[in-house]
Design an enzyme around this catalytic site. Structure first.
Site, PDB file in Angstrom:
ATOM      1  N   ASN A  98       0.871  -1.178   0.000  1.00 47.41           N
ATOM      2  CA  ASN A  98       0.000   0.000   0.000  1.00 47.41           C
ATOM      3  C   ASN A  98       0.913   1.235   0.000  1.00 47.41           C
ATOM      4  O   ASN A  98       1.415   1.637   1.037  1.00 47.41           O
ATOM      5  CB  ASN A  98      -0.890  -0.030   1.255  1.00 47.41           C
ATOM      6  N   TRP A  99       1.091   1.793  -1.183  1.00 46.16           N
ATOM      7  CA  TRP A  99       2.009   2.944  -1.291  1.00 46.16           C
ATOM      8  C   TRP A  99       1.404   4.223  -0.734  1.00 46.16           C
ATOM      9  O   TRP A  99       2.086   5.228  -0.630  1.00 46.16           O
ATOM     10  CB  TRP A  99       2.382   3.164  -2.765  1.00 46.16           C
ATOM     11  N   LYS A 100       0.119   4.175  -0.454  1.00 51.76           N
ATOM     12  CA  LYS A 100      -0.588   5.363   0.033  1.00 51.76           C
ATOM     13  C   LYS A 100      -0.314   6.538  -0.905  1.00 51.76           C
ATOM     14  O   LYS A 100      -0.245   6.349  -2.118  1.00 51.76           O
ATOM     15  CB  LYS A 100      -0.210   5.651   1.485  1.00 51.76           C
ATOM     16  N   HIS A 147      -9.776   1.006   4.444  1.00 51.83           N
ATOM     17  CA  HIS A 147      -8.560   1.236   5.229  1.00 51.83           C
ATOM     18  C   HIS A 147      -8.878   2.247   6.335  1.00 51.83           C
ATOM     19  O   HIS A 147      -9.696   3.141   6.139  1.00 51.83           O
ATOM     20  CB  HIS A 147      -7.448   1.771   4.304  1.00 51.83           C
ATOM     21  N   GLU A 166      -5.812  -4.984  10.793  1.00 50.69           N
ATOM     22  CA  GLU A 166      -4.835  -3.926  11.045  1.00 50.69           C
ATOM     23  C   GLU A 166      -5.257  -3.136  12.283  1.00 50.69           C
ATOM     24  O   GLU A 166      -6.091  -2.224  12.185  1.00 50.69           O
ATOM     25  CB  GLU A 166      -4.796  -2.945   9.872  1.00 50.69           C
ATOM     26  N   GLY A 221       1.613   2.605  11.185  1.00 52.91           N
ATOM     27  CA  GLY A 221       2.514   3.753  11.268  1.00 52.91           C
ATOM     28  C   GLY A 221       3.303   3.789  12.569  1.00 52.91           C
ATOM     29  O   GLY A 221       4.033   4.749  12.836  1.00 52.91           O
ATOM     30  N   GLY A 238       2.606  -0.952   4.545  1.00 49.53           N
ATOM     31  CA  GLY A 238       2.650   0.469   4.202  1.00 49.53           C
ATOM     32  C   GLY A 238       4.079   0.917   3.943  1.00 49.53           C
ATOM     33  O   GLY A 238       4.639   0.680   2.865  1.00 49.53           O
TER      34      GLY A 238
HETATM   35  P1  PGA Z   1       2.545   0.659   7.941  1.00 51.66           P
HETATM   36  O1  PGA Z   1       1.069   0.857   7.333  1.00 51.66           O
HETATM   37  O2  PGA Z   1       3.067  -0.630   7.406  1.00 51.66           O
HETATM   38  O3  PGA Z   1       3.309   1.849   7.482  1.00 51.66           O
HETATM   39  O4  PGA Z   1       2.376   0.628   9.446  1.00 51.66           O
HETATM   40  C1  PGA Z   1       0.219  -0.223   7.197  1.00 51.66           C
HETATM   41  C2  PGA Z   1      -1.069   0.189   6.576  1.00 51.66           C
HETATM   42  O5  PGA Z   1      -1.529   1.319   6.779  1.00 51.66           O
HETATM   43  O6  PGA Z   1      -1.686  -0.604   5.843  1.00 51.66           O
END
Ligand code: PGA
Length: 250
Positions: A10-12, A96, A166, A172, A232
Site C-alpha cells: 500500500n504505497w498510500k 482502510h 490492522e 505507522g 505500508g
Molecule cells: P505501515 O502501514 O506498514 O506503514 O504501518 C500499514 C497500513 O496502513 O496498511
C-alpha cells in the site's frame, strides 16, 4: 494444499513519478524471482496504472487503494471500477482505517466490497480496533466489523473476500503487534468468520498489517499464522519489501 500467501504494497500517497513507481516494481521483481507461492500486489496511485500494468504477470499483480461504491454518475473525485478495468486491476483495498477516519462507515464498506466482488476485483477489506480496553470490548468490535463486511454477500463470493486485520494502534507505529498476539487475533477472527459465514470461512485469507518490516515479518507470519501482509512504509523500499515477500515463504 497450502494456501498461497498474499503480500500487498500500500504505497498510500507517497510515490510521485512514473520513474520511481517503475523502479520499485522492477527491483522487487528482480529480487523475488525465486518466490513461488506468493502473490505480490502493488497498490499505487491509479494515475500510474496505465504504465505499470504492463509489468504485471501471474505473480505480480496490481490493485488500488480504494474504489467508489458506485459505477458511474455525479460522484466528484471518485474512481469507478470501470476506470480500472483496462488495467487488469485484480484487488482493491477497502475500508482502510485512513478512509474510515474521513467518514467511511461499515455500510459503505460493505457496498464497496460488493461492487468489487460483482466486477472481478478481490476486495482486501480492512478491519481493526482503534485501541484495546482491558475488558476485551475490542473483541466484540472486531466481531461486529466482520459481520458487517459479509452482510448480504452471496455464498459463492465469500471466499473472494480477503480480510486485513490492522489494529489502528500498530499502523505507522514504531513496532508491530507481537507475533503471539497476532496469532491470538487470527484465531479470534477465524472463530468469528465461522460463526458468520460457516465452514467456507476456512478458505478466507487473513492478512496482518501494521508496522510490518523485513525484520519482524518472518515471526509474524510463522507464529501469527496469517496468510500474508498489508504493508505500508516498508513497501516503498524495494529491498525491505522483497525481504518481507521472501520471509513469507520460509
Ligand atoms: P505501515 O502501514 O506498514 O506503514 O504501518 C500499514 C497500513 O496502513 O496498511
Amino acid at each position: 494444499m497450502k494456501k498461497r500467501k498474499i503480500i500487498v504494497a500500500n504505497w498510500k500517497m507517497n510515490v510521485f513519478t512514473e520513474k520511481e513507481a517503475k523502479k520499485i516494481v522492477s527491483e522487487v521483481k528482480t529480487r523475488t524471482i525465486n518466490v513461488k507461492n506468493t502473490d505480490i500486489v502493488f497498490c499505487p496511485n491509479p494515475v500510474f496504472l496505465p504504465s505499470l500494468y504492463k509489468m504485471s504477470s501471474k505473480k505480480y499483480l496490481f490493485g488500488v487503494q480504494d474504489v467508489s461504491a458506485e459505477e458511474r454518475g455525479s460522484f466528484t473525485g471518485q474512481s469507478s471500477f470501470m476506470h480500472f478495468k483496462p488495467y487488469k486491476v485484480k484487488f482493491s483495498i477497502i475500508g482502510h482505517s485512513e478512509r474510515r477516519k474521513i467518514g467511511e462507515n461499515d455500510e459503505l464498506i460493505n457496498k464497496k466490497t460488493k461492487i468489487c466482488l460483482n466486477n472481478g476485483i478481490f476486495p482486501i477489506v480492512c478491519i481493526g480496533e482503534e485501541f484495546r480496553d482491558e475488558h476485551g470490548g475490542y473483541l466484540d468490535f472486531i466481531k461486529n466489523q466482520i459481520k458487517s463486511v459479509f452482510t448480504g454477500i452471496p455464498k459463492n463470493q465469500i471466499i473472494d473476500v480477503v480480510l486485513a486485520y490492522e489494529p489502528l494502534w500498530a499502523i505507522g507505529a514504531s513496532s508491530a503487534m507481537k507475533p503471539e498476539d497476532v496469532f491470538e487475533m487470527y484465531l479470534w477472527i477465524k472463530k468469528c468468520l465461522k460463526e458468520t459465514v460457516g465452514t467456507v470461512s476456512d478458505n478466507i485469507k487473513i492478512l496482518y498489517g501494521g508496522a510490518v518490516d523485513d525484520k519482524n515479518s518472518r515471526d509474524i507470519i510463522n507464529i501469527g499464522s496469517v496468510d500474508g501482509f498489508l504493508v505500508g512504509r516498508a513497501s516503498l523500499d524495494p529491498k525491505a519489501f522483497s525481504e518481507i515477500i521472501k520471509n513469507s515463504e520460509k
